[in-house]
Design an enzyme around this catalytic site. Structure first.
Site, PDB file in Angstrom:
ATOM      1  N   TYR A 258      -3.397   0.938   5.649  1.00  0.00           N
ATOM      2  CA  TYR A 258      -2.799   1.817   6.654  1.00  0.00           C
ATOM      3  C   TYR A 258      -2.626   3.184   6.010  1.00  0.00           C
ATOM      4  CZ  TYR A 258       1.343  -0.076   4.237  1.00  0.00           C
ATOM      5  OH  TYR A 258       2.233  -0.512   3.298  1.00  0.00           O
ATOM      6  N   HIS A 306      -4.299   3.120   0.503  1.00  0.00           N
ATOM      7  CA  HIS A 306      -4.433   3.982   1.661  1.00  0.00           C
ATOM      8  C   HIS A 306      -5.817   4.575   1.846  1.00  0.00           C
ATOM      9  CE1 HIS A 306      -0.218   3.549   2.218  1.00  0.00           C
ATOM     10  NE2 HIS A 306       0.075   4.116   1.087  1.00  0.00           N
TER      11      HIS A 306
END
Ligand SMILES: *[C@@H]1O[C@H](CO)[C@@H](O)[C@H](O)[C@H]1NC(C)=O
Ligand SMILES: *[C@@H]1O[C@H](CO)[C@@H](O)[C@H](O)[C@H]1NC(C)=O
Ligand SMILES: *[C@@H]1O[C@H](CO)[C@@H](O)[C@H](O)[C@H]1NC(C)=O
Ligand SMILES: *[C@@H]1O[C@H](CO)[C@@H](O)[C@H](O)[C@H]1NC(C)=O
Length: 330
Positions: A258, A306
């Protein structure tokens, strides 16, 4: 005939005089703005007037195909008291981000959240009379010795994130903070002028927020967290899980698990500002991923969780296409 020509010349001379006088008493920063204002005077405000900024508005999609394929103005970055119900698919996506054994009911917790915090619908005032400039200040060591402080502080909004301090680093990072984005594990105390913007990754994060402003009983999530927090309760805002998913899917093409707080902060700015300047993103000139206030050996982790390279790529691309200004520091 000569009388008529004389009249014509007079008109021209008068127009030129009037125009130059106007320029002197009402100096415009540049001709593009002059043109914009003039056409607005002649035609009145038009739907294409997305903002009043002299150069261009972030939300302008015309002639920006790559951007317009990703940007969706109608996805709102905050949860509000009026609407905090999540569509089922967004809720399920969000619930898988971080496991938590909280077992609480999301809508019950949100109801409590908005009995304590305002949950107003903010920043929806975009239009031909608004030019809101924003600085998004990341935590990269490339800010060290940059002297960006004054430039950062000159923006209408100054958006910071996680542990980023200002005290002692004002010359490089500025002193003002209007918004500070954080999650429980990255939380810090704030000045009363600053809006705490919570990015929730699980229901427990919202329960922590309630606890941190009242009883302080939640001291631990997947690690120790601040039991209480100093910040103005009336300025607390909740980042929307629907918007989180939009940032991940529309913008990052599902790279990484995410998005990082840095990327969430940039997306927040793209949606509430008309002009966005980005500071303190990416590595420094020597390739180090330190924070500006510490030596941080663990920063490489950010890149794997990420999809940091991809985030940086997207950020760079926004800058090369003049959607944002990027200051790369030292
Ligand atoms: C933009 O977002 C709105 C609201 O979430 C959605 O209904 C719409 O389909 C989206 N538009 C595009 C082009 O994806
Ligand atoms: C509430 O928000 C959700 C997600 O952002 C959206 O799909 C829905 O249309 C909104 N409902 C109303 C009444 O605005
Ligand atoms: C939360 O509670 C409401 C009723 O108050 C219920 O409709 C909803 O299904 C519950 N949600 C979950 C995820 O259990
Ligand atoms: C970054 O962008 C370049 C050029 O568009 C591309 O070749 C490269 O694969 C991208 N890298 C990532 C990690 O997306």
């Amino acid at each position: 005939m000569p009388g008529r020509r004389c009249f014509g010349i007079k008109i021209i001379v008068l127009s030129v005089l009037a125009f130059t006088t106007l320029l002197f008493i009402y100096p415009f920063p540049d001709t593009k703005l002059l043109f914009k204002q003039a056409s607005r005077l002649l035609e009145g405000p038009s739907a294409s007037d997305l903002c009043a900024c002299p150069a261009q508005c972030v939300a302008e999609t015309q002639g920006h195909q790559w951007f317009s394929e990703r940007f969706n103005r109608s996805v709102y970055p905050l949860l509000t008291k009026e609407n905090y119900t999540l569509p089922k698919d967004a809720f399920n996506w969000w619930m898988r981000l971080q496991s938590s054994r909280s077992g609480a009911n999301f809508s019950h917790v949100m109801k409590e959240v908005f009995s304590m915090f305002p949950g107003e619908s903010l920043y929806r005032d975009a239009g031909p009379d608004r030019c809101r400039s924003c600085a998004v200040v990341g935590n990269s060591g490339n800010l060290k010795g940059s002297y960006y402080g004054r430039m950062i502080d000159s923006n209408d909004l100054v958006i910071r994130m996680n542990q980023g301090p200002t005290q002692g680093f004002e010359d490089d990072v500025g002193a003002r903070t209007t918004h500070h984005l954080m999650y429980p594990e990255s939380a810090k105390n704030l000045d009363p002028e600053t809006s705490l913007v919570l990015i929730p990754f699980k229901i427990l994060d919202l329960q922590w927020l309630l606890s941190a402003f009242t009883t302080g009983h939640i001291k631990q999530t997947y690690r120790r967290v601040l039991p209480t927090i100093q910040a103005d309760r009336a300025k607390v805002q909740i980042y929307s899980p629907v918007f989180m998913r939009y940032a991940y899917e529309n913008w990052l093409d599902k790279h990484g698990r995410y998005p990082s707080t840095g990327f969430f902060s940039l997306m927040f700015a793209l949606h509430i500002c008309d002009e966005v300047s980005v500071f303190g993103y990416g590595a420094d000139k020597r390739g180090n991923w330190d924070h500006y206030w510490e030596h941080n050996a663990g920063a490489g982790q950010y890149r794997s969780v990420h999809g940091g390279d991809h985030e940086y790529n997207i950020t760079r691309y926004l800058a090369t296409t003049n959607k944002i200004k990027m200051y790369v520091g030292t």
